[in-house]
Scaffold this motif. Structure first.
Motif, PDB file in Angstrom:
ATOM      1  N   TRP A  51     -52.150 -23.277  -6.093  1.00 58.86           N
ATOM      2  CA  TRP A  51     -52.555 -22.199  -7.007  1.00 58.86           C
ATOM      3  C   TRP A  51     -53.895 -22.529  -7.671  1.00 58.86           C
ATOM      4  O   TRP A  51     -54.785 -21.689  -7.745  1.00 58.86           O
ATOM      5  CB  TRP A  51     -51.461 -21.998  -8.068  1.00 58.86           C
ATOM      6  CG  TRP A  51     -51.773 -20.907  -9.051  1.00 58.86           C
ATOM      7  CD1 TRP A  51     -51.581 -19.566  -8.873  1.00 58.86           C
ATOM      8  CD2 TRP A  51     -52.354 -21.055 -10.355  1.00 58.86           C
ATOM      9  NE1 TRP A  51     -51.988 -18.877  -9.993  1.00 58.86           N
ATOM     10  CE2 TRP A  51     -52.466 -19.762 -10.922  1.00 58.86           C
ATOM     11  CE3 TRP A  51     -52.770 -22.150 -11.116  1.00 58.86           C
ATOM     12  CZ2 TRP A  51     -52.974 -19.533 -12.183  1.00 58.86           C
ATOM     13  CZ3 TRP A  51     -53.281 -21.923 -12.380  1.00 58.86           C
ATOM     14  CH2 TRP A  51     -53.387 -20.627 -12.906  1.00 58.86           C
ATOM     15  N   GLN A 102     -42.290 -27.224 -15.175  1.00 59.22           N
ATOM     16  CA  GLN A 102     -42.690 -28.632 -15.147  1.00 59.22           C
ATOM     17  C   GLN A 102     -42.199 -29.359 -16.401  1.00 59.22           C
ATOM     18  O   GLN A 102     -41.673 -30.474 -16.320  1.00 59.22           O
ATOM     19  CB  GLN A 102     -44.220 -28.739 -15.035  1.00 59.22           C
ATOM     20  CG  GLN A 102     -44.706 -30.160 -15.166  1.00 59.22           C
ATOM     21  CD  GLN A 102     -46.141 -30.314 -14.713  1.00 59.22           C
ATOM     22  OE1 GLN A 102     -46.423 -30.330 -13.525  1.00 59.22           O
ATOM     23  NE2 GLN A 102     -47.046 -30.417 -15.655  1.00 59.22           N
ATOM     24  N   TRP A 149     -45.108 -22.242 -14.041  1.00 56.00           N
ATOM     25  CA  TRP A 149     -45.344 -23.646 -13.684  1.00 56.00           C
ATOM     26  C   TRP A 149     -45.242 -24.528 -14.923  1.00 56.00           C
ATOM     27  O   TRP A 149     -44.591 -25.575 -14.890  1.00 56.00           O
ATOM     28  CB  TRP A 149     -46.736 -23.765 -13.029  1.00 56.00           C
ATOM     29  CG  TRP A 149     -47.313 -25.126 -13.057  1.00 56.00           C
ATOM     30  CD1 TRP A 149     -46.808 -26.227 -12.430  1.00 56.00           C
ATOM     31  CD2 TRP A 149     -48.484 -25.560 -13.763  1.00 56.00           C
ATOM     32  NE1 TRP A 149     -47.614 -27.316 -12.704  1.00 56.00           N
ATOM     33  CE2 TRP A 149     -48.638 -26.921 -13.510  1.00 56.00           C
ATOM     34  CE3 TRP A 149     -49.424 -24.920 -14.577  1.00 56.00           C
ATOM     35  CZ2 TRP A 149     -49.694 -27.668 -14.046  1.00 56.00           C
ATOM     36  CZ3 TRP A 149     -50.468 -25.651 -15.102  1.00 56.00           C
ATOM     37  CH2 TRP A 149     -50.585 -27.014 -14.832  1.00 56.00           C
ATOM     38  N   LEU A 207     -42.877 -28.270  -6.912  1.00 56.84           N
ATOM     39  CA  LEU A 207     -43.598 -27.469  -7.910  1.00 56.84           C
ATOM     40  C   LEU A 207     -45.055 -27.902  -7.996  1.00 56.84           C
ATOM     41  O   LEU A 207     -45.964 -27.067  -8.088  1.00 56.84           O
ATOM     42  CB  LEU A 207     -42.928 -27.637  -9.289  1.00 56.84           C
ATOM     43  CG  LEU A 207     -43.534 -26.825 -10.422  1.00 56.84           C
ATOM     44  CD1 LEU A 207     -43.225 -25.338 -10.250  1.00 56.84           C
ATOM     45  CD2 LEU A 207     -43.022 -27.296 -11.781  1.00 56.84           C
ATOM     46  N   GLU A 227     -48.928 -19.495 -13.965  1.00 60.21           N
ATOM     47  CA  GLU A 227     -49.270 -20.606 -14.853  1.00 60.21           C
ATOM     48  C   GLU A 227     -48.155 -20.860 -15.875  1.00 60.21           C
ATOM     49  O   GLU A 227     -47.789 -22.007 -16.153  1.00 60.21           O
ATOM     50  CB  GLU A 227     -50.550 -20.204 -15.589  1.00 60.21           C
ATOM     51  CG  GLU A 227     -51.314 -21.338 -16.177  1.00 60.21           C
ATOM     52  CD  GLU A 227     -52.686 -20.848 -16.598  1.00 60.21           C
ATOM     53  OE1 GLU A 227     -52.904 -19.616 -16.725  1.00 60.21           O
ATOM     54  OE2 GLU A 227     -53.546 -21.710 -16.816  1.00 60.21           O
ATOM     55  N   ALA A 269     -48.441 -25.832  -7.456  1.00 57.65           N
ATOM     56  CA  ALA A 269     -49.449 -25.745  -8.518  1.00 57.65           C
ATOM     57  C   ALA A 269     -50.829 -26.165  -8.001  1.00 57.65           C
ATOM     58  O   ALA A 269     -51.833 -25.551  -8.356  1.00 57.65           O
ATOM     59  CB  ALA A 269     -49.040 -26.606  -9.709  1.00 57.65           C
TER      60      ALA A 269
END
Ligand code: HEM
Length: 217
Positions: A65, A18, A14, A58, A11, A62
């Motif tokens: 995930w 991002q 990411w 990405l 997390e 995500a």
């Protein structure tokens, strides 16, 4: 003071990747737009395309995930305590009142954040990415007669893409301000770097109790 693990490794990776990619895309995109000169048009356009592929990759990771860990549930909107949360940001915060909602590992987002972040993920990011992909593939579509030019002129694609980019920058400014409204001005940012946030003893006991209840069959 006790530390509670709130943000997991992926997390945090990411989030910061991002954020960096969106900032870099804004820098190169607004240069392509003609707002300023940093890399030169050709390089800015090439960097913008490379970074956009990285962002798409990405986001796919995500999504995977969020689905596999069940973390997508954090974004289910709720009206419970929404009014209290809005009033807190409008008034309570300036009088030093306590936060109306508590952050836990199982409920990281307050009711206002749930709605705003859901809009960010379901409307703002898709608007910018889809218009960006159309922008990128426009020539190919055009040459293969896959796009009705009268209905989808490049200007309107550029308009939606630029609007998405401007709104993303507005989001970023508000988001960064909001990060300073935690227990201390830097506690939320530190939590997103280390994963841990500091809470008082009572809060920790409540979090452990909630976790145990949830794990029961
Ligand atoms: C996956 C995401 C994205 C894709 C595929 C994409 C693609 C593109 C393309 C193809 C262009 C035209 C320039 C060129 O030919 O290279 C462009 C322009 C631009 N992009 Fe993106 N982009 C993406 C994300 C972003 C983000 C996140 C921002 C800002 C936060 C942004 C801001 C801009 C701006 C301001 C322009 C100039 C628009 C104009 O004046 O015509 N882009 N983008």
């Amino acid at each position: 003071m006790e530390k509670i693990y709130i943000y997991k490794g992926f997390e945090r990776f990411w989030h910061w990747t991002q954020a960096s990619l969106i900032l870099f895309l804004a820098l190169t995109g607004f240069e392509v737009h003609g707002a300023f000169h940093v890399f030169g048009f050709e390089k800015a356009a090439a960097f913008h395309r490379t970074a956009s592929w990285l962002l798409i990759g990405l986001i796919i990771l995500a999504i995977f995930w969020h689905i596999t860990t069940g973390e997508w549930r954090q974004y289910i909107p709720t009206t419970k305590q929404l009014k209290e949360q809005i009033l807190y940001y409008l008034k309570g915060i300036f009088k030093g009142e306590p936060h109306p909602t508590e952050k836990t590992e199982l409920s990281k987002l307050n009711p206002l954040q749930r709605i705003v972040y859901l809009g960010f993920k379901l409307i703002l990011v898709p608007l910018t990415i889809l218009s960006g992909i159309l922008y990128m593939l426009y020539k190919t579509f055009d040459q293969n007669n896959l796009i009705v030019i009268e209905e989808y002129p490049l200007e309107s694609i550029a308009f939606w893409h630029t609007l998405g980019a401007i709104l993303l920058m507005v989001f970023l400014v508000v988001h960064v301000y909001m990060t300073t409204t935690g227990k201390t001005p830097t506690s939320n940012i530190k939590a997103m770097i280390t994963g841990y946030e500091e809470f008082d003893e009572e809060h920790k006991e409540e979090t452990v109790k909630n976790k145990n209840t949830k794990n029961q069959p």
